[in-house]
Design an enzyme around this catalytic site. Structure first.
Site, PDB file in Angstrom:
ATOM      1  CD  GLU A  51     -13.975   3.694   4.713  1.00  0.00           C
ATOM      2  OE1 GLU A  51     -15.121   3.483   4.843  1.00  0.00           O
ATOM      3  OE2 GLU A  51     -13.232   3.151   4.030  1.00  0.00           O
ATOM      4  N   GLY A  94      -4.408   1.974  -2.711  1.00  0.00           N
ATOM      5  CA  GLY A  94      -5.216   2.289  -1.432  1.00  0.00           C
ATOM      6  C   GLY A  94      -6.474   3.067  -2.031  1.00  0.00           C
ATOM      7  CG  ASP A 122      -9.710  -0.038  -2.108  1.00  0.00           C
ATOM      8  OD1 ASP A 122      -8.653   0.458  -2.137  1.00  0.00           O
ATOM      9  OD2 ASP A 122     -10.468  -0.807  -1.149  1.00  0.00           O
ATOM     10  CE1 TYR A 154     -13.763   2.755   0.558  1.00  0.00           C
ATOM     11  CE2 TYR A 154     -13.401   1.345  -1.472  1.00  0.00           C
ATOM     12  CZ  TYR A 154     -13.011   1.490  -0.065  1.00  0.00           C
ATOM     13  OH  TYR A 154     -12.232   0.906   0.701  1.00  0.00           O
ATOM     14  CD  GLN A 189      -3.342   0.148   2.192  1.00  0.00           C
ATOM     15  OE1 GLN A 189      -2.833   0.062   3.424  1.00  0.00           O
ATOM     16  NE2 GLN A 189      -4.707   0.191   1.713  1.00  0.00           N
TER      17      GLN A 189
HETATM   18  C1  DGY Z   1     -11.362  -3.004   1.568  1.00  0.00           C
HETATM   19  O1  DGY Z   1     -11.532  -4.327   2.163  1.00  0.00           O
HETATM   20  O2  DGY Z   1     -12.164  -2.375   1.005  1.00  0.00           O
HETATM   21  C2  DGY Z   1      -9.951  -2.297   1.607  1.00  0.00           C
HETATM   22  O3  DGY Z   1      -9.971  -1.277   0.872  1.00  0.00           O
HETATM   23  C3  DGY Z   1      -9.032  -3.470   0.597  1.00  0.00           C
HETATM   24  O4  DGY Z   1      -7.903  -3.050   1.079  1.00  0.00           O
END
Ligand code: DGY
Length: 429
Positions: free
Chosen positions: A394, A162, A164, A350, A103
């Site tokens: 988050e 990182g 995703d 996200y 990462q």
């Molecule tokens: C997840 O599980 O979504 C994480 O971001 C993977 O690192």
């Protein structure tokens, strides 16, 4: 909530998420030790518990693989509330069960920060023990994520970046054949709203990449040659370039002069290589699929990390400032993870639009160092406003400040304590 109350909540989030030396990003959704989460968390702990800050990073490096890689997740104990767990990864590279890739390497930068905050002999001793481990990790990146010496760092999985489900990965991910994936049940969507998470098809491909790397037993050379996903990432390239500069400064501070020429070589390789990621039409750094040579076509929050990496030539900085102002005229809170004028942008999903506090922390640092305190402070004020409105989420909607993803989130709390909270001076004004 007052600032003092928010400070208290932030500290409590860190201590509640502490598992005895390492910190989970949030309970439920992410029940293990995540690599860059931990390092930002260390920066937060450093504001009130220096020993605990060092411990966080030391425990992360306990999971370092024999080849130098520091995994993105350390599965210190099995937890059925997370998928994919250790049995899916099938790794054997280090002393602690782990995922199979890395990462963004922020450790050198934060270790340097820790020494700035406390240069006691005890701190110097701890930094000395970490130095060769970080050096070995950077060497691993240069060898296996830039095997052709291009000066750009690839990721073998969107999770390695990182970031995703960033739109930058869409094309390259579409080329990944869905295969060797046993029936599975996602756990993330049982913890948070599926509209804030990646799609099922993304997950099928995420798992297909894991299966392909597992087939070559996570051998880093074979992974670099055969992995169905191999994309140069401006995020990881700029974070590593920055981290190498910090490692060089640490080498100087710790008397590790023998390592300096090698680190200097990496820095100049990436300084030159970064130009490959420059999209001349867009006037920003973007990702590039190294299997096809194709660049992506959108400005992401990582494009704004060029100054953080020390790339501050006017030909880079000026267009970035223009993008910054264009985006700020479009949406209320900076910096969205993807350009709100791009068709792939989604404000709550996200990495396709939301704001992440620790990315703002890095971008702001780069702008301040490049002599642009105004834009740097705008990022800090926006981050503070998001947390004051949405809590320690988050990530956040750049449009409404809506809290998204997991709650009581460690790195958001850490970034509040380390940087985003208004200073005494602000409050007096
Ligand atoms: C997840 O599980 O979504 C994480 O971001 C993977 O690192």
């Amino acid at each position: 909530m007052s600032q003092t109350e928010l400070d208290k909540v932030a500290r409590k989030i860190l201590t509640d998420n502490d598992q005895g030396g390492y910190t989970v990003p949030t309970k439920g959704l992410y029940p293990y030790q995540w690599n860059w989460d931990s390092v930002f968390v260390a920066r937060g702990f450093a504001t009130f518990d220096t020993d605990r800050a060092w411990r966080e990073i030391e425990l992360l490096f306990e999971g370092q693989w024999r080849d130098g890689m520091v995994p993105h997740i350390l599965f210190r104990k099995d937890d059925p509330s997370y998928f994919p767990g250790p049995s899916v990864w099938g790794t054997d590279g280090g002393p602690i069960p782990s995922s199979g890739h890395s990462q963004p390497p922020v450790a050198a930068t934060i270790v340097r920060d820790l020494l700035e905050l406390d240069a006691s002999d005890a701190a110097l001793d701890r930094a000395k023990l970490l130095f060769p481990k970080i050096l070995q990790w950077h060497r691993w990146f240069m060898a296996y994520r830039d095997p052709d010496n291009l000066g750009v760092i690839a990721v073998i999985h969107p999770w390695e970046s990182g970031r995703d489900n960033l739109p930058d990965w869409d094309d390259a991910l579409r080329d990944v054949e869905i295969k060797d994936v046993a029936p599975y049940e996602r756990k993330d969507t049982s913890h948070v709203d599926p509209a804030m998470r990646p799609h099922k098809e993304d997950y099928d491909r995420y798992l297909s990449i894991v299966a392909a790397c597992r087939k070559v037993a996570w051998d880093p050379e074979k992974v670099a040659r055969t992995c169905p996903f191999f994309v140069a990432d401006p995020g990881i390239t700029f974070i590593l370039l920055r981290a190498c500069r910090d490692l060089l400064a640490l080498a100087d501070r710790l008397g590790e002069t023998a390592a300096q020429p090698e680190i200097e070589g990496w820095i100049s390789r990436m300084e030159t290589g970064a130009a490959r990621l420059w999209n001349a039409e867009l006037k920003a750094h973007v990702a590039m699929n190294l299997r096809t040579g194709k660049q992506t076509d959108g400005v992401s929050s990582a494009s704004f990390l060029a100054p953080y990496a020390g790339l501050t030539d006017p030909e880079v900085l000026k267009p970035l400032q223009e993008h910054f102002d264009r985006i700020s005229a479009k949406i209320r809170y900076l910096m969205p993870s993807y350009d709100p004028e791009h068709q792939a942008y989604e404000h709550l999903r996200y990495w396709r639009g939301p704001v992440w506090a620790m990315v703002n922390f890095m971008i702001a640092r780069g702008f301040a160092e490049a002599g642009d305190p105004g834009r740097s402070d705008r990022l800090r004020r926006d981050t503070a406003a998001l947390i004051q409105t949405g809590g320690f989420a988050e990530y956040f909607s750049p449009e409404t400040a809506e809290a998204a993803g997991g709650g009581s989130f460690s790195w958001t709390a850490a970034i509040w304590l380390a940087w985003a909270r208004p200073s005494q001076a602000d409050q007096a004004a």
